[in-house]
Design a protein around this motif. Structure first.
Motif, PDB file in Angstrom:
ATOM      1  N   THR A   1     -36.329-100.527 121.302  1.00 35.67           N
ATOM      2  CA  THR A   1     -37.295-101.618 121.401  1.00 35.67           C
ATOM      3  C   THR A   1     -38.613-101.117 121.989  1.00 35.67           C
ATOM      4  N   PHE A   2     -39.697-101.878 121.717  1.00 36.00           N
ATOM      5  CA  PHE A   2     -41.044-101.435 122.088  1.00 36.00           C
ATOM      6  C   PHE A   2     -41.832-102.539 122.793  1.00 36.00           C
ATOM      7  N   TYR A   3     -42.671-102.103 123.713  1.00 32.12           N
ATOM      8  CA  TYR A   3     -43.627-102.971 124.402  1.00 32.12           C
ATOM      9  C   TYR A   3     -45.012-102.847 123.775  1.00 32.12           C
ATOM     10  N   HIS A   4     -45.351-101.651 123.304  1.00 35.52           N
ATOM     11  CA  HIS A   4     -46.711-101.367 122.842  1.00 35.52           C
ATOM     12  C   HIS A   4     -46.887-101.369 121.321  1.00 35.52           C
ATOM     13  N   ASP A   5     -45.834-101.248 120.570  1.00 34.60           N
ATOM     14  CA  ASP A   5     -45.952-101.038 119.123  1.00 34.60           C
ATOM     15  C   ASP A   5     -46.577-102.244 118.433  1.00 34.60           C
ATOM     16  N   ALA A   6     -47.605-101.993 117.630  1.00 40.00           N
ATOM     17  CA  ALA A   6     -48.281-103.072 116.903  1.00 40.00           C
ATOM     18  C   ALA A   6     -47.630-103.353 115.557  1.00 40.00           C
ATOM     19  N   VAL A   7     -46.664-102.526 115.156  1.00 39.28           N
ATOM     20  CA  VAL A   7     -46.034-102.657 113.837  1.00 39.28           C
ATOM     21  C   VAL A   7     -44.620-103.205 113.956  1.00 39.28           C
ATOM     22  N   TYR A   8     -43.816-102.588 114.809  1.00 39.18           N
ATOM     23  CA  TYR A   8     -42.416-102.967 114.956  1.00 39.18           C
ATOM     24  C   TYR A   8     -42.122-103.431 116.383  1.00 39.18           C
ATOM     25  N   ARG A   9     -41.227-104.401 116.489  1.00 43.85           N
ATOM     26  CA  ARG A   9     -40.686-104.791 117.784  1.00 43.85           C
ATOM     27  C   ARG A   9     -39.495-103.907 118.147  1.00 43.85           C
ATOM     28  N   ALA A  10     -38.723-103.552 117.132  1.00 39.98           N
ATOM     29  CA  ALA A  10     -37.535-102.734 117.352  1.00 39.98           C
ATOM     30  C   ALA A  10     -37.162-102.051 116.048  1.00 39.98           C
ATOM     31  N   VAL A  11     -36.542-100.889 116.165  1.00 42.38           N
ATOM     32  CA  VAL A  11     -36.087-100.171 114.971  1.00 42.38           C
ATOM     33  C   VAL A  11     -34.748 -99.497 115.249  1.00 42.38           C
ATOM     34  N   LYS A  12     -34.038 -99.215 114.155  1.00 41.97           N
ATOM     35  CA  LYS A  12     -32.895 -98.304 114.179  1.00 41.97           C
ATOM     36  C   LYS A  12     -33.231 -97.140 113.253  1.00 41.97           C
ATOM     37  N   TRP A  13     -32.906 -95.924 113.705  1.00 42.01           N
ATOM     38  CA  TRP A  13     -33.084 -94.747 112.869  1.00 42.01           C
ATOM     39  C   TRP A  13     -31.737 -94.253 112.354  1.00 42.01           C
ATOM     40  N   ASP A  14     -31.782 -93.430 111.310  1.00 43.14           N
ATOM     41  CA  ASP A  14     -30.563 -92.752 110.891  1.00 43.14           C
ATOM     42  C   ASP A  14     -30.198 -91.696 111.929  1.00 43.14           C
ATOM     43  N   GLU A  15     -29.106 -90.981 111.709  1.00 47.91           N
ATOM     44  CA  GLU A  15     -28.612 -90.042 112.711  1.00 47.91           C
ATOM     45  C   GLU A  15     -29.598 -88.919 113.008  1.00 47.91           C
ATOM     46  N   SER A  16     -30.484 -88.624 112.046  1.00 52.27           N
ATOM     47  CA  SER A  16     -31.471 -87.560 112.260  1.00 52.27           C
ATOM     48  C   SER A  16     -32.629 -88.018 113.135  1.00 52.27           C
ATOM     49  N   GLY A  17     -32.809 -89.327 113.249  1.00 48.16           N
ATOM     50  CA  GLY A  17     -33.929 -89.862 114.002  1.00 48.16           C
ATOM     51  C   GLY A  17     -35.240 -89.826 113.245  1.00 48.16           C
ATOM     52  N   ARG A  18     -35.190 -89.539 111.961  1.00 50.78           N
ATOM     53  CA  ARG A  18     -36.424 -89.414 111.171  1.00 50.78           C
ATOM     54  C   ARG A  18     -36.673 -90.604 110.254  1.00 50.78           C
ATOM     55  N   THR A  19     -35.623 -91.256 109.807  1.00 47.77           N
ATOM     56  CA  THR A  19     -35.771 -92.337 108.838  1.00 47.77           C
ATOM     57  C   THR A  19     -35.354 -93.666 109.444  1.00 47.77           C
ATOM     58  N   ILE A  20     -36.248 -94.658 109.371  1.00 45.06           N
ATOM     59  CA  ILE A  20     -35.930 -96.000 109.855  1.00 45.06           C
ATOM     60  C   ILE A  20     -35.003 -96.668 108.847  1.00 45.06           C
ATOM     61  N   VAL A  21     -33.872 -97.170 109.343  1.00 49.78           N
ATOM     62  CA  VAL A  21     -32.902 -97.804 108.455  1.00 49.78           C
ATOM     63  C   VAL A  21     -32.836 -99.313 108.668  1.00 49.78           C
ATOM     64  N   GLU A  22     -33.365 -99.793 109.774  1.00 51.99           N
ATOM     65  CA  GLU A  22     -33.410-101.230 110.051  1.00 51.99           C
ATOM     66  C   GLU A  22     -34.563-101.467 111.010  1.00 51.99           C
ATOM     67  N   GLU A  23     -35.253-102.583 110.826  1.00 53.71           N
ATOM     68  CA  GLU A  23     -36.408-102.841 111.680  1.00 53.71           C
ATOM     69  C   GLU A  23     -36.628-104.327 111.888  1.00 53.71           C
ATOM     70  N   LEU A  24     -37.295-104.641 112.999  1.00 52.14           N
ATOM     71  CA  LEU A  24     -37.810-105.976 113.264  1.00 52.14           C
ATOM     72  C   LEU A  24     -39.313-105.839 113.341  1.00 52.14           C
ATOM     73  N   GLU A  25     -40.002-106.349 112.330  1.00 57.21           N
ATOM     74  CA  GLU A  25     -41.461-106.210 112.277  1.00 57.21           C
ATOM     75  C   GLU A  25     -42.145-107.257 113.131  1.00 57.21           C
ATOM     76  N   ARG A  26     -43.305-106.892 113.647  1.00 60.55           N
ATOM     77  CA  ARG A  26     -44.137-107.852 114.367  1.00 60.55           C
ATOM     78  C   ARG A  26     -44.878-108.699 113.356  1.00 60.55           C
TER      79      ARG A  26
END
Length: 281
Positions: A254-279
């Motif tokens: 989860t994020f306090y500062h992000d202007a795009v996403y409130r929260a994200v999940k990444w794949d196991e590599s940490g490089r690809t977003i697989v689920e997100e909550l957009e602002r």
């Protein structure tokens, strides 16, 4: 207002204001050619950074994470320097949810830089008073010590008007503290010496609030740390530790500062977003 539910936790993002800060400072030594592909930048080389507190609700508790940049506290010069496009509407956000300042049980401060702590106080009759006067205010003991005795670098961000009026409410912790079952604060250092993160775990689900170790989704690379970080190598070490843990748990970040996403999940590599909550804009 966006809401995320995980286990017994409900997280709602409130309106704490918005700043626009220099992109180079926010990405440190990373070349603009790289970071600008991941996060929008304006013609002044600034990136939009929300300062939106998160309301955590569980088991009847109302817990506020950070406090926004306040309203009417910054001078015109400060608003210009920090690129403030909107001041806080935190109290209005609470009212919209049927809550008041007096309903907040805890205010969790991952650290007490001005953009996290300005919303703690307001002026009444030429004096600063506590806004959340019934809440227990929690930050690490390392942070609390530096807030009251800042060094030559940190004096610019630890403002007396943000902490003196609430000093009697502050309950500092050492290393780690469980706030309520399933929610704990962990001291990490890095961004500031006393910086902390939040870990939420319930019903097999995990959420991690990395605070300013990872202020936006574009900072997921463990080596991408801020020029504002007082201890960048500590930031890298703690990012690596807690991102590895979170990725292994399929955690929400989860994020306090992000202007795009409130929260994200990444794949196991940490490089690809697989689920997100957009602002919602």
């Amino acid at each position: 207002m966006e809401t995320l539910k995980a286990g017994g936790f409900s997280l709602t993002w409130l309106n704490g204001g918005v700043t626009n800060l220099d992109g180079g400072a926010m990405f440190g030594v990373v070349p603009k050619a790289l970071w600008s592909k991941k996060y929008a930048v304006n013609e002044l080389n600034q990136i939009e950074l929300r300062t939106d507190p998160i309301l955590i609700q569980k088991d009847g508790y109302n817990i506020l994470v950070e406090s926004g940049i306040g309203s009417g506290k910054l001078s015109e010069k400060q608003k210009r320097n920090f690129g403030v496009a909107e001041e806080s509407k935190l109290i209005q956000s609470l009212i919209a949810l049927g809550l008041t300042e007096g309903d907040i049980d805890f205010v969790l401060l991952t650290h007490m830089h001005f953009d996290h702590a300005c919303g703690l106080t307001r002026k009444e009759n030429d004096s600063w008073v506590s806004i959340f006067d019934k809440a227990e205010i929690i930050t690490s003991d390392v942070e609390w010590n530096e807030v009251r005795n800042p060094n030559i670098r940190s004096a610019n961000t630890y403002w007396k008007e943000n902490w003196e009026a609430v000093a009697h409410q502050v309950k500092p912790f050492n290393k780690e503290r469980e706030i309520i079952p399933g929610l704990k604060m962990v001291h990490t250092g890095g961004h500031s010496d006393g910086h902390s993160i939040l870990i939420m775990e319930d019903e097999g689900q995990t959420l991690i609030h990395m605070a300013d170790l990872m202020p936006t989704h574009a900072h997921s690379n463990v080596l991408w740390v801020l020029a504002y970080d007082d201890y960048p190598m500590t930031s890298i070490d703690q990012k690596q530790k807690w991102m590895t843990y979170g990725l292994s748990k399929n955690a929400w970040f989860t994020f306090y500062h992000d202007a795009v996403y409130r929260a994200v999940k990444w794949d196991e590599s940490g490089r690809t977003i697989v689920e997100e909550l957009e602002r919602k804009k």
